[in-house]
Design an enzyme around this catalytic site. Sequence first.
Site, short mmCIF file in Angstrom:
data_model
loop_
_atom_site.label_atom_id
_atom_site.label_comp_id
_atom_site.label_asym_id
_atom_site.label_seq_id
_atom_site.Cartn_x
_atom_site.Cartn_y
_atom_site.Cartn_z
N ASP A 1 -62.17 -61.27 -123.83
CA ASP A 1 -61.47 -62.51 -124.19
C ASP A 1 -60.00 -62.44 -123.83
O ASP A 1 -59.37 -63.46 -123.57
CB ASP A 1 -61.60 -62.76 -125.70
CG ASP A 1 -63.00 -63.16 -126.11
OD1 ASP A 1 -63.76 -63.62 -125.24
OD2 ASP A 1 -63.35 -63.00 -127.30
N GLU B 1 -73.37 -67.36 -122.86
CA GLU B 1 -72.00 -67.28 -122.30
C GLU B 1 -71.55 -65.81 -122.29
O GLU B 1 -71.10 -65.31 -121.27
CB GLU B 1 -71.07 -68.12 -123.17
CG GLU B 1 -69.63 -68.13 -122.71
CD GLU B 1 -68.70 -68.77 -123.74
OE1 GLU B 1 -69.14 -68.97 -124.90
OE2 GLU B 1 -67.54 -69.06 -123.39
N HIS B 2 -71.67 -65.15 -123.42
CA HIS B 2 -71.32 -63.73 -123.54
C HIS B 2 -72.58 -62.94 -123.90
O HIS B 2 -73.30 -63.32 -124.83
CB HIS B 2 -70.30 -63.50 -124.66
CG HIS B 2 -69.05 -64.31 -124.52
ND1 HIS B 2 -68.84 -65.48 -125.23
CD2 HIS B 2 -67.94 -64.13 -123.76
CE1 HIS B 2 -67.66 -65.98 -124.91
NE2 HIS B 2 -67.09 -65.19 -124.02
N HIS C 1 -75.77 -88.08 -81.16
CA HIS C 1 -75.59 -86.64 -81.43
C HIS C 1 -75.95 -85.83 -80.18
O HIS C 1 -75.27 -84.89 -79.81
CB HIS C 1 -76.48 -86.20 -82.60
CG HIS C 1 -75.93 -86.52 -83.95
ND1 HIS C 1 -75.75 -87.81 -84.40
CD2 HIS C 1 -75.51 -85.72 -84.96
CE1 HIS C 1 -75.26 -87.79 -85.62
NE2 HIS C 1 -75.10 -86.53 -86.00
N HIS D 1 -64.79 -68.64 -134.05
CA HIS D 1 -64.26 -69.67 -133.13
C HIS D 1 -64.42 -71.07 -133.70
O HIS D 1 -63.52 -71.90 -133.58
CB HIS D 1 -64.98 -69.60 -131.77
CG HIS D 1 -64.32 -68.67 -130.81
ND1 HIS D 1 -63.05 -68.86 -130.36
CD2 HIS D 1 -64.76 -67.54 -130.22
CE1 HIS D 1 -62.73 -67.88 -129.52
NE2 HIS D 1 -63.75 -67.06 -129.42
N GLN E 1 -67.36 -63.90 -132.65
CA GLN E 1 -67.82 -65.15 -132.05
C GLN E 1 -67.81 -66.28 -133.07
O GLN E 1 -67.37 -67.39 -132.80
CB GLN E 1 -69.23 -64.96 -131.49
CG GLN E 1 -69.72 -66.13 -130.69
CD GLN E 1 -68.77 -66.45 -129.57
OE1 GLN E 1 -68.46 -65.61 -128.76
NE2 GLN E 1 -68.24 -67.66 -129.55
#
Lengths: 429, 429
Positions: free
Chosen positions: A360, A326-327, A419, A262, A259
């Site tokens: 991934d 996220e993960h 209506h 990145h 991670q």
Amino acid sequence: MLRIYNYQDLNTDDLQQLVQRNVDPANEIRSIVETIIDTVREHGDNALLDYAHKFDKVKLDKLYLDKAELSELANALQPEQKEALKTAYNNIYKFHKAQLVKEDKIETMPGVTCWRELRPIEKVGLYIPGGSAVLPSTFLMLGIPARIAGCKEIVVCSPPQKSGKVNAFIAYVAELLDIDRIYFAGGAQAIAAMAYGTESIAKVDKIFGPGNQFVTKAKTIIQSTTTTAIDMPAGPSEVLVIADETANPIFVAADLLAQAEHGSDSQAVLVTTSEQMAEAVIAELAKQLPTLPRAEIAGQAIANSYAVIVNSLNQAMQFSNLYAPEHLILATESWEQITGDIINAGSVFLGNLTPESVGDYASGTNHTLPTSTYARAYSGVSVDSFVKKITFQHISPQGINNIGPTVEILAELEGLHAHKNAVTVRLQK
Amino acid sequence: MLRIYNYQDLNTDDLQQLVQRNVDPANEIRSIVETIIDTVREHGDNALLDYAHKFDKVKLDKLYLDKAELSELANALQPEQKEALKTAYNNIYKFHKAQLVKEDKIETMPGVTCWRELRPIEKVGLYIPGGSAVLPSTFLMLGIPARIAGCKEIVVCSPPQKSGKVNAFIAYVAELLDIDRIYFAGGAQAIAAMAYGTESIAKVDKIFGPGNQFVTKAKTIIQSTTTTAIDMPAGPSEVLVIADETANPIFVAADLLAQAEHGSDSQAVLVTTSEQMAEAVIAELAKQLPTLPRAEIAGQAIANSYAVIVNSLNQAMQFSNLYAPEHLILATESWEQITGDIINAGSVFLGNLTPESVGDYASGTNHTLPTSTYARAYSGVSVDSFVKKITFQHISPQGINNIGPTVEILAELEGLHAHKNAVTVRLQK
């Protein structure tokens, strides 16, 4: 190295502070991005050529590569590289294909039938980043669900490499996805081109894909100023690993570093029931980190990360749900006992043999996921992201008699007499 | 009265012009809305009490009605009104309940298993407008899917009536939905309260509900400046009716007027294969319009609307897909032959006995739908809107051997060595 906190020492404010990610560090770039958008809107292709020269340092003759050119570029790949991309393609395709489900018709009352049907979003734009890392995997993750959904027009933009081309693997993925052209456009200018259209690039209905802060800011602006939708807001990538004493510190450290490499703003959080495990992981980080080509970036990310010591997997999950990662990696043999407690997460990796990097690239799940606590309300990209679900209803003569009086009363109640009348004229027939 | 165009006389630019709706007429109110948001963020409940006094002309003692107070208010309803609301509740519940589907696990490769699980969004905020028309139906349309999804906390905001209460039907719907409190907050201040939280009102993860231009602008701002999500952007309501010679002009006129009475900025478009039908509908409009209590509003909306004469249902559908209507009525006996050609629409009403107002209240489908061409990329609200779909993956020892080498090659290809290493350490075990 990783800071360590004890969960029991943290009060509510501390916890809020810890899980806070920098949501909009880029607001100061707003006016720059607005200028880029306006320029592309006004000058179209010429603006894109200028920006390619200015930002990507390439003088382009034309704004795209066509099928023949892509095919030639793809030849540079080794057979085993092609094979690996094909395997990833097949797994992602298989998993996403199952998301395309036909729903049943529901008779809510005798003669009143309702259902939903899927329709592809007609025109979609895929942004494939190409800066510090070129990501063929992102192209697969966006292109496959777009194809499965049946989108009629798929516009692909990626910044040109210094060579004035795209990478061989991007070209090969274009072949796998049967994409005719890749447009040379990067950054905010690519997003503007797809939102407004240029002479070469079609205006699309929805824009997908990750990118740097300029891309993200442009997507946010587009979403609030045009009718073009975006997949989701995006921030720096992140992982949270829950580890108990059954975890393997070598694996955990490797996952945190995967991670961390990145970007320096990535976050890798360890939540563990075992102080010994925390120490073992830290020792492993110190051992593995220097061996990495991207050690400097990963080291900065690790310095911005932390470990939390908890007294149970239950407490670990409480923290994780607050963080909304996220993960999420469950590095424990007891993962089956806690998945039910997961409330907020993008994608989850179960047990000691399931590293995030498998998701991934190739397990089949999508890697375009909500970051920065967005997992509390958003899902990752799927076939759902490329379709609309349109509702249908049909009323039979019996049905209008059954439901009509109810609608008349409710319309009256809301003071909407036209209506009511739309039902009354039908009941009178 | 309705302007008439011939489709064959219209070029591409004319068509673009015709289907264009005013997407963001409210940008000039941005700074007003930003001030309201900042004030609520800073002063919390006190700001809400001040705004209730200033905008709603009510001096409130407290910011909400509790269960007992709501129950008492609900007593004012007639039994047949309660019955009608219950029927609507049941139909909407039945249709939406079917949307909660458990998905299968997919083995993408031997030993590699992927699936999705639904999780409710924990905290949701529902905005129920209460200005010119009070809409219990909207409360049902948002509250029912929130309950089905299993959202833990449902915050409901609605502007106070002059009486310092809410309407009896809102109170009764709260009872049906088992909602404990309704907070008195309207407009942009309600959206700000739910996005940032106040002393009384919890910060939520996602905000739902229609509203005036202040509400809409506040939602847009919140979406791009906080991590709180919104259901969808919203504009004035609209209907497109496709009618051939099998349509009933009385019904068609009644449907157009039902749309028109929503507001002077509503749009009611007729697309017909028959010039005679257009004339008959216009004659009917002239007859029905003056009988309506909201004739002035409806008349203004009709003046902003138009009819298009086409030479086939096929051509009608082409125009409709370009327009991407919120509501699409197929006033033809041949509806089954053309539903497959629908690409862009929010909700579709099939045949001559299915008025839009049935879907507005009670057929079962949701009435919170994309307007202003948003139907090209967005779906209406459903249970999907209240859940996240989280992906899971599990790799077995056999699985990591099968997929590991592929991931190693792809990580290498992207230059992400720590990603590769996370697999390598596991293959070496």
